[in-house]
Design a protein around this motif. Structure first.
Motif, mmCIF file in Angstrom:
data_model
loop_
_atom_site.group_PDB
_atom_site.id
_atom_site.type_symbol
_atom_site.label_atom_id
_atom_site.label_comp_id
_atom_site.label_asym_id
_atom_site.label_seq_id
_atom_site.Cartn_x
_atom_site.Cartn_y
_atom_site.Cartn_z
ATOM 1 N N PRO A 76 -23.110 -47.335 -29.894
ATOM 2 C CA PRO A 76 -22.265 -46.798 -29.039
ATOM 3 C C PRO A 76 -22.150 -45.529 -28.348
ATOM 4 O O PRO A 76 -22.400 -45.219 -27.164
ATOM 5 N N LYS A 77 -22.689 -44.859 -29.518
ATOM 6 C CA LYS A 77 -22.960 -43.654 -28.627
ATOM 7 C C LYS A 77 -24.457 -43.822 -27.899
ATOM 8 O O LYS A 77 -24.969 -42.527 -27.227
ATOM 9 N N ILE A 116 -18.116 -40.237 -14.665
ATOM 10 C CA ILE A 116 -18.790 -40.409 -15.144
ATOM 11 C C ILE A 116 -19.080 -40.326 -16.480
ATOM 12 O O ILE A 116 -19.210 -41.885 -17.486
ATOM 13 N N SER A 117 -18.647 -39.460 -17.348
ATOM 14 C CA SER A 117 -17.861 -39.608 -18.744
ATOM 15 C C SER A 117 -16.731 -40.663 -19.002
ATOM 16 O O SER A 117 -17.059 -41.545 -19.953
ATOM 17 N N THR A 118 -16.084 -40.705 -17.842
ATOM 18 C CA THR A 118 -14.845 -42.055 -18.730
ATOM 19 C C THR A 118 -15.682 -43.482 -18.158
ATOM 20 O O THR A 118 -15.712 -43.915 -19.342
ATOM 21 N N VAL A 123 -17.980 -48.005 -21.524
ATOM 22 C CA VAL A 123 -19.231 -49.216 -21.259
ATOM 23 C C VAL A 123 -19.595 -49.206 -23.015
ATOM 24 O O VAL A 123 -19.667 -50.028 -23.586
ATOM 25 N N ALA A 124 -19.030 -47.985 -23.724
ATOM 26 C CA ALA A 124 -19.209 -48.042 -24.775
ATOM 27 C C ALA A 124 -18.523 -48.605 -25.557
ATOM 28 O O ALA A 124 -18.539 -48.995 -27.277
ATOM 29 N N ALA A 125 -17.155 -48.872 -25.717
ATOM 30 C CA ALA A 125 -16.202 -49.407 -25.743
ATOM 31 C C ALA A 125 -16.575 -50.461 -26.242
ATOM 32 O O ALA A 125 -16.162 -51.315 -26.737
ATOM 33 N N SER A 130 -17.001 -55.082 -30.001
ATOM 34 C CA SER A 130 -17.402 -56.126 -30.432
ATOM 35 C C SER A 130 -17.528 -55.866 -31.967
ATOM 36 O O SER A 130 -17.854 -56.878 -32.497
ATOM 37 N N LEU A 131 -18.669 -55.222 -32.532
ATOM 38 C CA LEU A 131 -18.811 -54.336 -33.922
ATOM 39 C C LEU A 131 -17.750 -54.867 -34.712
ATOM 40 O O LEU A 131 -18.550 -55.387 -36.235
#
Length: 409
Positions: A76-77, A116-118, A123-125, A130-131
């Motif tokens: 995610p990072k 943008i950060s939000t 998206v990274a969530a 999933s993992l």
């Protein structure tokens, strides 16, 4: 030592860059501290698992779960920094325009936008969740996939004959007896004529199978249960005190399969007969391209088999089919393989779309393929290895029905 310094430096650069999104969205100090504490602890565990305790390529449960958590946090990072880098390009462009576009303020770098950060964190969530799901539920989310394959020269008595294929059990990774028992029952529920296992019963050692022996002993089919060896079954990925210990381990694995009632085919074949007709079931030891063990011997396995016989080949690694089998003039009608696991990660919409990063390593990586009038099925695997879970590519029980093609006039 140098490679670890480089790795740690890159890790923290990515970490600090991704942190800018957290910092923009929230000013909470405890959240900021938690972010870095988790990162440091995870890095420490990751380094310990690779440098301390068990050496070599042996995959223990603790090593796998550390690797799984590392992926869950680190992937995610990487997505976050894609957004952050894109925003920084725009910010830098605005700064250059302010400097050379006649602005009295000179070079001006706009602040990061919370919007943008939000989006980046949102998206990274998706891979984060999933993992985590893949480790919690996905690894035992067994799916039964059914196929019907037609052949012109299938013996009449085998019209409608059913095969259940499983592969890549990797018993050393299991951690839930109830789920494994369910998977074994699911195999038997298919009531196929024969059950075929295409290699990698363990990760490294025969003893890994002992806690699960009673479950897989319950597998039953009218024409029996047959198996072959996969690359992990030979014990090549760990250090043995002596070659004798390694040899004894392999023999023990063979004995376990015999005690479970399985017939292990070691570069040999058997005849399956029905109402006077027969098909040849051929099993070879592991043969893999790209540095994998090449113990498979088609010539030895096919001694006494004619070109006109209907043949089913069990070969663990699908690269064997691609490089040696599909163009063999003996015409192997159906090859059954495993090995790839579908990388345990991908996206599949049945009948529409199928993708996994493993496709860039293996041409044939999951499901049925047909070339030159020959078929191969690459089973996605029953177990898991490395990442202790599955996302999108679920553990598989394959059922294949053989059909006699009816030629229309």
């Amino acid at each position: 030592m140098v490679r670890w310094i480089i790795f740690i430096s890159i890790y923290f650069l990515i970490d600090i860059y991704a942190f800018q999104a957290i910092k923009t969205v929230s000013k909470s100090q405890w959240l900021h501290w938690l972010y870095f504490i988790v990162s440091i602890v995870l890095l420490g565990l990751f380094i310990y698992q690779l440098t301390g305790g068990v050496h070599g390529r042996q995959m223990t449960p603790s090593r796998m779960y550390t690797f799984g958590l590392f992926l869950t946090i680190f992937v995610p990072k990487l997505l976050v920094i894609v957004f952050m880098f894109g925003e920084d390009i725009i910010r830098f462009g605005v700064g250059l325009f302010s400097k050379f576009g006649g602005s009295d303020d000179g070079f001006y770098l706009p602040s990061r936008r919370k919007f943008i950060s939000t989006i980046a964190i949102g998206v990274a969530a998706i891979p984060f969740a999933s993992l985590l799901y893949g480790m919690y539920r996905g690894k035992y989310n067994y799916k039964v996939l059914k196929y019907a394959l037609e052949f012109d020269d299938l013996p009449d008595a085998f019209d409608g004959y059913t095969i259940t294929q499983i592969s890549d059990v990797h018993s050393g990774s299991f951690d839930n007896k109830k789920k494994v028992a369910y998977g074994v029952d699911l195999i038997n529920e298919q009531q196929s004529d024969v059950i075929l296992f295409t290699g990698d019963l363990v990760n490294n050692k025969a003893d890994e199978m002992l806690p699960w022996k009673e479950y897989f002993s319950k597998l039953t089919a009218k024409d029996g249960v047959y198996s072959v060896l996969g690359n992990h079954d030979y014990g090549d990925y760990i250090g043995w005190p002596t070659e004798v210990d390694k040899k004894n381990n392999l023999q023990k694995l063979k004995d376990i399969q015999k005690e479970m009632g399985w017939k292990l085919l070691l570069n040999e074949h058997v005849e399956i007969t029905r109402n006077g007709d027969q098909i040849k079931l051929i099993g070879v030891e592991n043969w893999g391209a790209g540095g994998f063990k090449k113990a498979g011997d088609l010539e030895k396995a096919c001694a006494g088999v004619s070109k006109t016989d209907f043949k089913i080949l069990m070969s663990h690694d699908p690269s064997h089919w691609a490089e040696k089998v599909k163009q063999d003039d003996r015409h192997f009608h159906l090859t059954l393989s495993g090995h790839t696991h579908g990388m345990q990660f991908g996206i599949e919409i049945p009948g529409w779309f199928k993708w996994s990063p493993v496709k860039y390593r293996y041409e044939h990586w999951a499901g049925i393929y047909e070339e030159l009038g020959r078929y191969i099925n690459v089973n996605r695997g029953f177990g898991f290895l490395g990442y202790p879970g599955r996302v999108g590519i679920w553990p598989e029980v394959t059922v294949i029905q053989l059909k006699k093609r009816v030629n229309s006039a």
